[in-house]
Design a protein around this motif. Structure first.
Motif, PDB file in Angstrom:
ATOM      1  N   LYS A  23     -14.219 -15.615   7.736  1.00 41.49           N
ATOM      2  CA  LYS A  23     -14.456 -15.974   9.129  1.00 41.49           C
ATOM      3  C   LYS A  23     -13.983 -17.403   9.411  1.00 41.49           C
ATOM      4  O   LYS A  23     -13.342 -17.660  10.421  1.00 41.49           O
ATOM      5  N   HIS A  82     -10.182 -17.228   9.520  1.00 32.20           N
ATOM      6  CA  HIS A  82      -9.679 -16.369  10.601  1.00 32.20           C
ATOM      7  C   HIS A  82      -9.949 -16.957  11.980  1.00 32.20           C
ATOM      8  O   HIS A  82      -9.119 -16.856  12.870  1.00 32.20           O
ATOM      9  N   ASP A  83     -11.139 -17.566  12.157  1.00 34.64           N
ATOM     10  CA  ASP A  83     -11.475 -18.153  13.461  1.00 34.64           C
ATOM     11  C   ASP A  83     -10.395 -19.125  13.914  1.00 34.64           C
ATOM     12  O   ASP A  83     -10.069 -19.205  15.089  1.00 34.64           O
ATOM     13  N   LYS A  84      -9.833 -19.860  12.972  1.00 32.52           N
ATOM     14  CA  LYS A  84      -8.821 -20.839  13.371  1.00 32.52           C
ATOM     15  C   LYS A  84      -7.397 -20.300  13.253  1.00 32.52           C
ATOM     16  O   LYS A  84      -6.545 -20.611  14.071  1.00 32.52           O
ATOM     17  N   HIS A  85      -7.129 -19.487  12.236  1.00 33.94           N
ATOM     18  CA  HIS A  85      -5.728 -19.227  11.900  1.00 33.94           C
ATOM     19  C   HIS A  85      -5.238 -17.794  12.092  1.00 33.94           C
ATOM     20  O   HIS A  85      -4.064 -17.521  11.920  1.00 33.94           O
ATOM     21  N   LYS A  86      -6.123 -16.880  12.423  1.00 36.17           N
ATOM     22  CA  LYS A  86      -5.666 -15.499  12.587  1.00 36.17           C
ATOM     23  C   LYS A  86      -5.679 -15.167  14.066  1.00 36.17           C
ATOM     24  O   LYS A  86      -6.647 -15.464  14.763  1.00 36.17           O
ATOM     25  N   GLU A  87      -4.599 -14.557  14.540  1.00 33.68           N
ATOM     26  CA  GLU A  87      -4.538 -14.205  15.955  1.00 33.68           C
ATOM     27  C   GLU A  87      -5.646 -13.212  16.268  1.00 33.68           C
ATOM     28  O   GLU A  87      -5.946 -12.329  15.473  1.00 33.68           O
ATOM     29  N   LYS A  88      -6.235 -13.383  17.465  1.00 37.72           N
ATOM     30  CA  LYS A  88      -7.472 -12.664  17.786  1.00 37.72           C
ATOM     31  C   LYS A  88      -7.308 -11.141  17.839  1.00 37.72           C
ATOM     32  O   LYS A  88      -8.241 -10.412  17.519  1.00 37.72           O
ATOM     33  N   ASP A  89      -6.132 -10.645  18.214  1.00 37.76           N
ATOM     34  CA  ASP A  89      -5.979  -9.194  18.346  1.00 37.76           C
ATOM     35  C   ASP A  89      -5.836  -8.508  16.989  1.00 37.76           C
ATOM     36  O   ASP A  89      -5.940  -7.303  16.869  1.00 37.76           O
ATOM     37  N   LYS A  90      -5.607  -9.307  15.925  1.00 40.03           N
ATOM     38  CA  LYS A  90      -5.429  -8.696  14.594  1.00 40.03           C
ATOM     39  C   LYS A  90      -6.763  -8.533  13.905  1.00 40.03           C
ATOM     40  O   LYS A  90      -7.593  -9.414  13.941  1.00 40.03           O
ATOM     41  N   LYS A  91      -6.956  -7.403  13.218  1.00 38.10           N
ATOM     42  CA  LYS A  91      -8.228  -7.172  12.522  1.00 38.10           C
ATOM     43  C   LYS A  91      -8.153  -7.691  11.095  1.00 38.10           C
ATOM     44  O   LYS A  91      -7.124  -7.672  10.490  1.00 38.10           O
TER      45      LYS A  91
END
Ligand code: HEC
Length: 154
Positions: free
Chosen positions: A142, A145-154
């Protein structure tokens, strides 16, 4: 005081500054983006590392602990998943992939220490300690991902 001169010389200058800043920021974002999604020289993408290594071995630990490992074989299976995840933290930091401190902390503290603690729990055959270590380890997902993963990707 020549106002016409002042305005004429001011407008092009600010335009140039804006243009330079825009190009600079675009170049910087492009660089960060490249580091996050892939290393600098090797072909493995971050998405592949997540899908092929991180996610399956993360799930392997969870399933193993949830099933209350009954014998050495079941514990060894959990150790295998934790050891591979621990090793994957070095790949996550390598090849210029790491863009910042959020990435580095999630990887070298939460995920690396958490997976090492899962291994200690396996040594002690301690399910509760294993679950606590797993919980600490998955906080890395988390955080990063919160900072570096695009939001639409799971
Ligand atoms: C240091 C950063 C970082 C950590 C820690 C991290 N991830 Fe990721 N993860 C990413 C990035 C960045 C992406 C998006 C990759 C892309 O879009 O190219 C991603 C994407 C994913 C994906 C989608 C992959 C796909 O393309 O189908 C999964 C699944 C995933 N991560 C699982 C996990 C799990 C589970 C953990 C924790 C055990 C974890 N990640 C920890 C950075 C991280």
């Amino acid at each position: 005081m020549n106002h016409t001169f002042t305005i004429r010389s001011f407008v092009p200058k600010s335009f140039l500054i804006t243009a330079a800043l825009t190009l600079g920021v675009a170049g910087f974002v492009g660089l960060v983006d490249a580091q996050v999604k892939k290393g600098k020289s090797r072909p493995l993408t971050t998405g592949q590392l997540m899908k092929g290594t991180i996610k399956p071995h993360c799930e392997g630990i969870k399933k193993g602990l949830d099933a209350n490992p009954a014998d050495d074989k079941a514990w060894a299976e959990i150790a295998l998943h934790a050891a591979i995840l621990n090793e994957a933290t070095y790949t996550l930091m390598d090849d210029g992939r790491c863009p910042d401190g959020v990435w580095a902390d999630a990887t070298t503290k939460a995920m690396r220490d958490g997976s090492a603690d899962v291994l200690k729990a396996v040594e002690a055959k301690d399910v509760a300690a294993g679950k606590a270590a797993f919980g600490a380890m998955t906080r890395s997902c988390k955080a990063c991902h919160d900072k570096h993963k695009e939001k639409d990707k799971k």
